[in-house]
Scaffold this active site. Structure first.
Site, PDB file in Angstrom:
ATOM      1  N   LYS A 182     -11.466  -9.636  -2.977  1.00  0.00           N
ATOM      2  CA  LYS A 182     -12.751  -8.964  -2.743  1.00  0.00           C
ATOM      3  C   LYS A 182     -12.711  -7.539  -3.264  1.00  0.00           C
ATOM      4  O   LYS A 182     -13.724  -6.968  -3.622  1.00  0.00           O
ATOM      5  CB  LYS A 182     -13.028  -8.876  -1.240  1.00  0.00           C
ATOM      6  CG  LYS A 182     -13.244 -10.176  -0.533  1.00  0.00           C
ATOM      7  CD  LYS A 182     -13.304  -9.914   0.991  1.00  0.00           C
ATOM      8  CE  LYS A 182     -12.891 -11.095   1.803  1.00  0.00           C
ATOM      9  NZ  LYS A 182     -12.272 -10.763   3.083  1.00  0.00           N
ATOM     10  N   LYS A 212      -3.855 -12.087  -7.293  1.00  0.00           N
ATOM     11  CA  LYS A 212      -4.770 -12.815  -6.412  1.00  0.00           C
ATOM     12  C   LYS A 212      -6.228 -12.445  -6.711  1.00  0.00           C
ATOM     13  O   LYS A 212      -6.514 -11.270  -6.954  1.00  0.00           O
ATOM     14  CB  LYS A 212      -4.426 -12.418  -4.967  1.00  0.00           C
ATOM     15  CG  LYS A 212      -5.166 -13.191  -3.907  1.00  0.00           C
ATOM     16  CD  LYS A 212      -4.798 -12.698  -2.514  1.00  0.00           C
ATOM     17  CE  LYS A 212      -5.611 -11.507  -2.080  1.00  0.00           C
ATOM     18  NZ  LYS A 212      -5.682 -11.281  -0.638  1.00  0.00           N
ATOM     19  N   LYS A 264       0.836  -1.218   0.000  1.00  0.00           N
ATOM     20  CA  LYS A 264       0.000   0.000   0.000  1.00  0.00           C
ATOM     21  C   LYS A 264       0.859   1.251   0.000  1.00  0.00           C
ATOM     22  O   LYS A 264       0.562   2.214  -0.716  1.00  0.00           O
ATOM     23  CB  LYS A 264      -0.937   0.015   1.210  1.00  0.00           C
ATOM     24  CG  LYS A 264      -2.019  -1.027   1.101  1.00  0.00           C
ATOM     25  CD  LYS A 264      -3.310  -0.595   1.763  1.00  0.00           C
ATOM     26  CE  LYS A 264      -4.323  -1.720   1.633  1.00  0.00           C
ATOM     27  NZ  LYS A 264      -5.672  -1.309   1.403  1.00  0.00           N
TER      28      LYS A 264
END
Ligand code: TYM
Length: 328
Positions: free
Chosen positions: A196, A193, A111
């Site tokens: 969500k 990956k 991040k």
């Protein structure tokens, strides 16, 4: 009986990656271990959450745990924020974690590397809370997907550090990462990956996706021009990902699927994977609908919270004594 613990964040809707990398294994292990499975809603709020959505996702996650096959009679299913000891031990773990080791955690590093702004202090200390989740229950094993392995390794270090400093207190847990399915990849970019939070919904199959929509996503999954169905994640990540999905959902080994498709094309293969996902989601969602309208989830959480609290309280009392936070 050895103890096992794991949790999932109620952020966004659960994906097929969460099922294959985590929930499926919880279900497979539930007869052989004393199992604690929770909803990591305190971890969820390390990034901003909309209140109504968080509540809905939390209820959905409980219902999906049960719909996927977790048996509440056998498994203690509980809500992290209901067991205050997580916050209590979380703080003590934070005070035993070094800035340097938290800075090395890939989730935080990624991040910051992307230059994301608005990273909360909670996101930074997230792994210390996760360590508390695990250590509170003396878990021997923590079944997780590959992306969480680093956090369990940190938990081991924190447990050992604490035990060395204060005397034997925590069981040092081991991550349990399966050979097949520990990382399910995006259908649109099979080097990433399945997540969500993926901006492209076509790359991710949600467990609550309309089954026909999910089938279409499989049919339009990115593959390659090699034309042979084989497990070769490096050169054929898309096909290998579909093999992982089919093998995990059907129970058939990858070798056996590959043998069946000797000399056949991608079209037929995708159709089978699509049908398998369609059938899986249809059955799962029927169970989910029954559970969500039955009042069962409230009962399950009430009972699970109580069992979890009992164990967690004893552990925190012991820790507070060792650290010197309890004076009588
Ligand atoms: P979370 O909510 O991101 O993911 C839950 C579980 O699903 C696995 N997973 C995947 N596995 C395979 N392929 C994928 N594409 C995929 N995406 C997710 C994850 O590895 C994980 O096992 N920090 C944890 C929650 C947590 C926790 C804990 C877990 C909090 N405290 C204590 C274990 C023990 C998390 O964010 O998972």
């Amino acid at each position: 009986m050895k103890r096992m613990l794991s949790g999932i964040k109620p952020t966004g809707r659960l994906t097929l990656g969460n099922y294959i990398g985590a929930i499926r294994n919880f279900v497979n292990y539930q007869n052989d271990y004393e199992m604690y499975i929770f909803i990591a809603n305190m971890h969820a709020i390390t990034v901003p959450q909309e209140k109504a959505e968080l509540k809905r996702n939390t209820k959905d996650l409980i219902a999906l745990y049960i719909a996927c096959g977790l048996d509440p009679e056998r498994v203690t299913i509980f809500l992290q924020s209901d067991v205050h000891e997580h916050a209590e031990l979380g703080w003590i773990m934070t005070c035993n974690s070094y800035m340097g080791e938290l800075q090395r955690m890939t989730q935080y590093k990624d991040k910051t590397a992307k230059g994301e702004t608005g990273i909360t202090a909670g996101l930074f200390t997230y792994p210390s809370l996760m360590a508390a989740d695990i250590l509170l229950y003396d878990a021997d094993y923590v079944p997780v997907g590959v992306d969480q392995k680093q956090h369990v390794e940190l938990t081991r270090n924190l447990a050992e550090r604490f035990n060395n400093r204060y005397g034997d207190t925590f069981v040092v847990p081991e991550p349990l990462v399966e050979k097949v399915g520990a990382k399910v990849y995006s259908l649109q970019d099979p080097t990433k990956k399945m997540s969500k939070s993926d901006a492209n919904p076509k790359g991710t199959i949600d467990l609550l996706d309309e089954p026909s929509v999910a089938r279409k996503k499989i049919m339009s999954a990115v593959t390659d021009s090699i034309g042979i169905i084989q497990y070769d994640p490096e050169n054929q990540p898309g096909i290998s990902n579909l093999l992982t999905i089919l093998s995990s959902l059907s129970g058939e080994s990858i070798e056996s699927i590959v043998a069946r498709y000797d000399g056949k094309g991608y079209g037929d293969f995708k159709k089978e994977v699509g049908q398998c996902v369609f059938d899986f989601l249809t059955e799962l969602q029927n169970k989910y609908k029954e559970i969500i309208s039955s009042g069962l989830i409230e009962k399950v959480i009430k009972e699970g919270d109580e069992k979890a609290r009992y164990i967690a309280r004893k552990k925190v009392n012991k820790v507070k004594k060792k650290v010197g936070l309890e004076i009588f």
